[in-house]
Design an enzyme around this catalytic site. Structure first.
Site, PDB file in Angstrom:
ATOM      1  CB  THR A  63       5.358 -34.806  86.886  1.00  0.00           C
ATOM      2  OG1 THR A  63       5.650 -34.699  88.276  1.00  0.00           O
ATOM      3  CG2 THR A  63       5.173 -36.246  86.491  1.00  0.00           C
ATOM      4  CG  ASP A  64       8.186 -31.249  90.120  1.00  0.00           C
ATOM      5  OD1 ASP A  64       7.101 -31.841  90.282  1.00  0.00           O
ATOM      6  OD2 ASP A  64       9.072 -31.212  90.995  1.00  0.00           O
ATOM      7  CB  SER A  93      11.718 -32.097  85.696  1.00  0.00           C
ATOM      8  OG  SER A  93      10.637 -31.777  86.530  1.00  0.00           O
ATOM      9  CB  THR A  97       8.844 -38.888  90.259  1.00  0.00           C
ATOM     10  OG1 THR A  97       9.071 -37.693  90.993  1.00  0.00           O
ATOM     11  CG2 THR A  97       8.127 -39.883  91.136  1.00  0.00           C
TER      12      THR A  97
HETATM   13  N1  ASP Z   1       8.315 -34.641  91.688  1.00  0.00           N
HETATM   14  C1  ASP Z   1       8.879 -34.623  90.402  1.00  0.00           C
HETATM   15  C2  ASP Z   1       8.294 -35.670  89.476  1.00  0.00           C
HETATM   16  O1  ASP Z   1       7.130 -35.926  89.606  1.00  0.00           O
HETATM   17  C3  ASP Z   1      10.312 -34.581  90.361  1.00  0.00           C
HETATM   18  C4  ASP Z   1      10.724 -34.053  89.039  1.00  0.00           C
HETATM   19  O2  ASP Z   1       9.984 -33.305  88.423  1.00  0.00           O
HETATM   20  O3  ASP Z   1      11.789 -34.438  88.589  1.00  0.00           O
HETATM   21  O4  ASP Z   1       8.915 -36.240  88.640  1.00  0.00           O
END
Ligand code: ASP
Length: 364
Positions: A132-133, A99, A52
């Site tokens: 973050t995932d 991720s 993100t």
């Molecule tokens: N929603 C996710 C983030 O916060 C997407 C990911 O993990 O790539 O980055």
């Protein structure tokens, strides 16, 4: 965008000083012409993997359903000119994905590049941008596979770069500031988000949407940022029992699957996982690692027939899973997603039963 190679600059400088010291191959710092190299600042390398923080949406109020991993590392760096006040930065694009799509191959490539960079005397710290995932898995992986006192900092964002009040730019500036700070040495791999510094070993993503998502409820934060400067609560310390795995020549890792525990769980999923190639299983057990009686029977079976390595973890947010005393291993304080990474690394290193038991149940 007008790039000059710092390698060439530094070589010229050393020749001018009468001491043509060859720079190591690993040192490839590239600075922009409009941001001249500042010899009084530390050098920080940013490895970008997507997420993100590099996400792009069609409108500024869109904070879900956008494309993660859309923008390149040069754009992330260019968006935060304050980075040049705290360090000489260069960016390396390792991947550009959401991720959930991070693979063992990406992780191995990432950690090998990071280790080489940290081994260079010209690099003072490393930042890794990541979705973050699954950031808690990748940062745990890097924590267990890097040998260096220098700071390694994972950073992400909960709002895409195009959102109103995007959190990525300040998070990136804080992460680079941390990586450039000598007080950040010797603390293992860290995570920066929402003005907090946490350790990669215990921290988990606790909320799907909010900015204060990263937490280690029991173990706590390492520090905070005031005016973008890191303030630590404690002297450097590492988690008890933290192992190290040398993966510099590793090209792949074994399949380890996680099964989620619940009432009337389907016991045959364990054998299905093993038949589809899993060499290890992590059970996100109920309470302190509980599995059902028919489920345990299948687990015992796959251990006996296939020598599958099984660790009992917990689906509860926090807590400790004690040694089983029979078959399988207790996962201690590790949540299922971290236990899975540890199992992959251990099986990849050729660990067998007794070593796995000591690894997972070291404090029993
Ligand atoms: N929603 C996710 C983030 O916060 C997407 C990911 O993990 O790539 O980055």
């Amino acid at each position: 965008m007008g790039l000059i190679n710092f390698f060439a600059l530094a070589s010229l400088a050393s020749i001018a000083l009468g001491s043509p010291v060859p720079l190591p191959d690993t040192f490839r710092l590239v600075v922009r012409e409009d941001r001249p190299y500042n010899a009084s600042l530390p050098n920080v390398t940013i490895f970008a993997t997507g997420g993100t923080i590099a996400g792009s949406a069609s409108s500024s109020d869109q904070t879900t359903g956008y494309q993660a991993g859309a923008l390149g590392v040069d754009i992330l760096i260019a968006a935060v000119p304050q980075l040049w006040n705290v360090s000489n930065v260069r960016g390396v694009q390792v991947a550009n994905v959401g991720s959930p799509s991070i693979t063992p191959e990406i992780l191995l490539n990432l950690t090998q590049q990071v280790q080489k960079e940290l081994d260079s005397p010209y690099c003072q710290g490393v930042v890794i941008t990541h979705g973050t995932d699954t950031l808690e898995e990748s940062s745990f992986f890097v924590d267990l596979t890097i040998r260096s006192e220098k700071p390694v900092v994972f950073v992400g964002a909960m709002r895409p770069a195009t959102a109103i009040s995007a959190d990525g730019p300040i998070n990136l500036l804080e992460a680079v500031t941390l990586a450039a700070d000598p007080d950040a040495r010797g603390r293992g791999t860290m995570i920066v988000l929402n003005d907090r510094i946490s350790n990669a070993y215990y921290t988990t993503k606790s909320n799907a949407n909010s900015l204060d998502t990263f937490r280690a409820v029991e173990q706590g934060f390492l520090g905070f940022f005031i005016n973008i400067k890191p303030k630590f609560y404690f002297a450097p310390a590492l988690p008890l029992g933290k192992p190290y795995f040398d993966v510099m020549n590793t090209t792949c890792l074994p399949q380890v699957d996680i099964l989620f525990g619940h009432q009337v769980l389907n016991p045959t999923l364990a054998s299905a996982a093993v038949e589809s190639g899993a060499k290890g299983l992590v059970l996100a057990g109920m309470g302190a690692g509980g599995w059902t009686t028919p489920g345990d029977k299948v687990i015992q079976d796959v251990i006996e027939k296939h020598n599958t390595a099984v660790v009992y973890s917990r689906r509860s947010m926090d807590g400790y899973v004690a040694p089983t005393g029979t078959f399988g291993y207790g996962g201690g304080f590790l949540n299922p997603q971290k236990a899975r990474i540890l199992m992959q690394l251990a099986l990849g290193a050729g660990y067998e039963n007794a070593q796995l038991k000591t690894l997972f149940e070291f404090d029993a």
